[in-house]
Design a protein around this motif. Structure first.
Motif, short mmCIF file in Angstrom:
data_model
loop_
_atom_site.label_atom_id
_atom_site.label_comp_id
_atom_site.label_asym_id
_atom_site.label_seq_id
_atom_site.Cartn_x
_atom_site.Cartn_y
_atom_site.Cartn_z
N ARG A 20 139.08 -52.82 -8.08
CA ARG A 20 138.15 -53.31 -7.44
C ARG A 20 138.45 -54.68 -7.07
N GLU A 21 138.01 -55.01 -5.55
CA GLU A 21 138.31 -56.36 -5.02
C GLU A 21 137.44 -57.40 -5.79
N ALA B 81 127.90 -53.79 -18.38
CA ALA B 81 128.76 -53.38 -17.13
C ALA B 81 127.71 -52.38 -16.53
N ALA B 82 127.01 -51.53 -17.12
CA ALA B 82 125.97 -50.78 -16.58
C ALA B 82 124.99 -51.44 -15.78
N GLU C 210 125.45 -46.64 -8.53
CA GLU C 210 124.98 -45.44 -9.30
C GLU C 210 125.90 -45.50 -10.74
N VAL C 211 124.96 -45.34 -11.81
CA VAL C 211 125.70 -45.52 -13.04
C VAL C 211 125.19 -44.20 -13.91
N PRO D 113 131.08 -46.92 -12.21
CA PRO D 113 131.82 -46.58 -11.10
C PRO D 113 133.30 -47.33 -10.83
N ALA D 114 133.57 -48.28 -11.98
CA ALA D 114 134.88 -48.87 -12.16
C ALA D 114 134.97 -49.13 -13.68
N GLU D 115 136.30 -49.22 -14.16
CA GLU D 115 136.41 -49.63 -15.45
C GLU D 115 136.32 -51.10 -15.70
#
Length: 361
Positions: free
Chosen positions: A64-65, A136-137, A146-147, A238-240
């Motif tokens: 992710r940026e 994170a969620a 969306e999670v 959506p991303a780690e």
């Protein structure tokens, strides 16, 4: 010339000194049943830490940026001096009596009967891992992403209704055909079914759907029925997100982790050079929960030169009569309120403070 009265007085003084020395020695040697809670390490979650001799960011979002930020976002901790295996002496308690940043409490408050240091550390490590996932969620949710969630069986109690029915790793998806998207929905369905009434649990085991009958029971002394399994909420993010911290446990850093993730993924500077410190658990949906050691964390925030201290609204009853002079305190109920409080201070205004504790809103 021999002065009997002077010699007697001198003897009494020497005897008093000897007795006092013995008492001090005993106080230094005899273990007490108390521990000391005091401010612990302060960690800037927007900075780096050393892991195995290498400097790494505390928060990393993969693929992710991320955006440069300024300011300091402090995670606050408490340290506990004294344990069942390594008790504090009576003499070592004296400095804590004179320091408002320290608190003396029974060892059993931190180590219940039968709990070892290793067991407590293992439990707080699990809590820390869970708080990172929930943070994170909550952060992705605050950003409108969306999670997904899954309810996974983490353990099954021997002799419980779930024993022989559920297995570790099972994913619970429904009760009596109704979807259970989160733990609250699962509890609601089980309680509504009542004790002694069979329910049909829809699960996935190794990717295969199954439907299993199970009869909830109400344990002695409890008011509501249970199935006898510990359930972990697993988030599909959506991303780690990787959070690199060692030797820090417990769930109370969740709010600060979430703010840090939001800051890194949002263009612009959230903190705008501020030093913000805070504490609070966080749910995956963003609600901020109560923590322990509030008073010690206030003093840690003050010592770190904080422009703002964020605390859970749920901890209002724990606010001490004496708070650090000049510390700007903002009780918050969820992540959105925490972010808004930071924005308010960054804009040069005052956020809602401890008056929220008086009004309860």
């Amino acid at each position: 010339m021999y002065d009997e009265r002077r010699e007697r007085r001198r003897s009494r003084i020497l005897l008093g000194v000897a007795i006092a020395a013995c008492l001090v020695l005993l106080a230094a040697l005899i273990p007490s049943p108390y521990a000391i809670e005091r401010p612990g390490p302060v960690v800037d979650t927007l900075g780096d830490v050393e892991i195995d001799g290498e400097r790494v960011p505390v928060i990393t979002v993969e693929d992710r940026e991320t955006y440069a930020t300024s300011g300091v976002l402090n995670l606050l901790t408490v340290s506990i001096l004294g344990s069942p295996e390594d008790p504090q002496s009576w003499l070592s308690l004296l400095p804590a009596l004179l320091d408002p940043a320290q608190r003396i409490a029974p060892v059993t408050e931190f180590y219940p009967e039968g709990v070892t240091v290793e067991q407590r550390e293992a439990a707080t490590t699990v809590q820390m891992d869970s708080s990172q996932a929930q943070a994170a969620a909550a952060a992705f949710g605050a950003l409108g992403e969306e999670v997904g969630t899954e309810l996974a069986v983490g353990a099954v109690a021997e002799g419980s209704p779930a024993d022989g029915v559920l297995e570790v790793g099972d994913v619970i998806v429904s009760v009596d055909g109704a979807a259970v998207p989160d733990f609250a929905a699962l509890r609601e369905r089980i309680v509504a079914a009542g004790a002694g009434q069979a329910v049909r649990l829809g699960i996935e085991r190794h990717g295969e759907p199954r439907e299993l009958p199970l009869v909830p029971e109400t344990p002695e002394g409890e008011a509501e029925p249970i199935i006898g399994a510990s359930i972990a909420t697993v988030y599909a993010l959506p991303a780690e997100v990787d959070i690199s911290l060692s030797q820090i446990g417990g769930p109370s850093a969740g709010m600060i982790f979430a703010i840090g993730i939001v800051d890194e993924l949002t263009p612009g500077e959230l903190l705008q050079g501020l030093t913000v410190s805070g504490t609070g658990t966080i749910a995956g949906t963003g609600e901020i929960g109560a923590i322990g050691g509030l008073e010690q964390k206030m003093w840690a925030a003050s010592g770190a030169g904080s422009d703002l201290f964020l605390m859970p609204l749920a901890n209002c009853a724990d606010v001490p009569d004496r708070t650090p002079s000049g510390l700007r305190i903002a009780p918050v109920a969820d992540l959105d309120e925490a972010l808004a409080a930071i924005g308010t201070v960054a804009d040069g205004a005052e956020p809602a403070g401890l008056e929220r504790c008086d009004t309860g809103s």
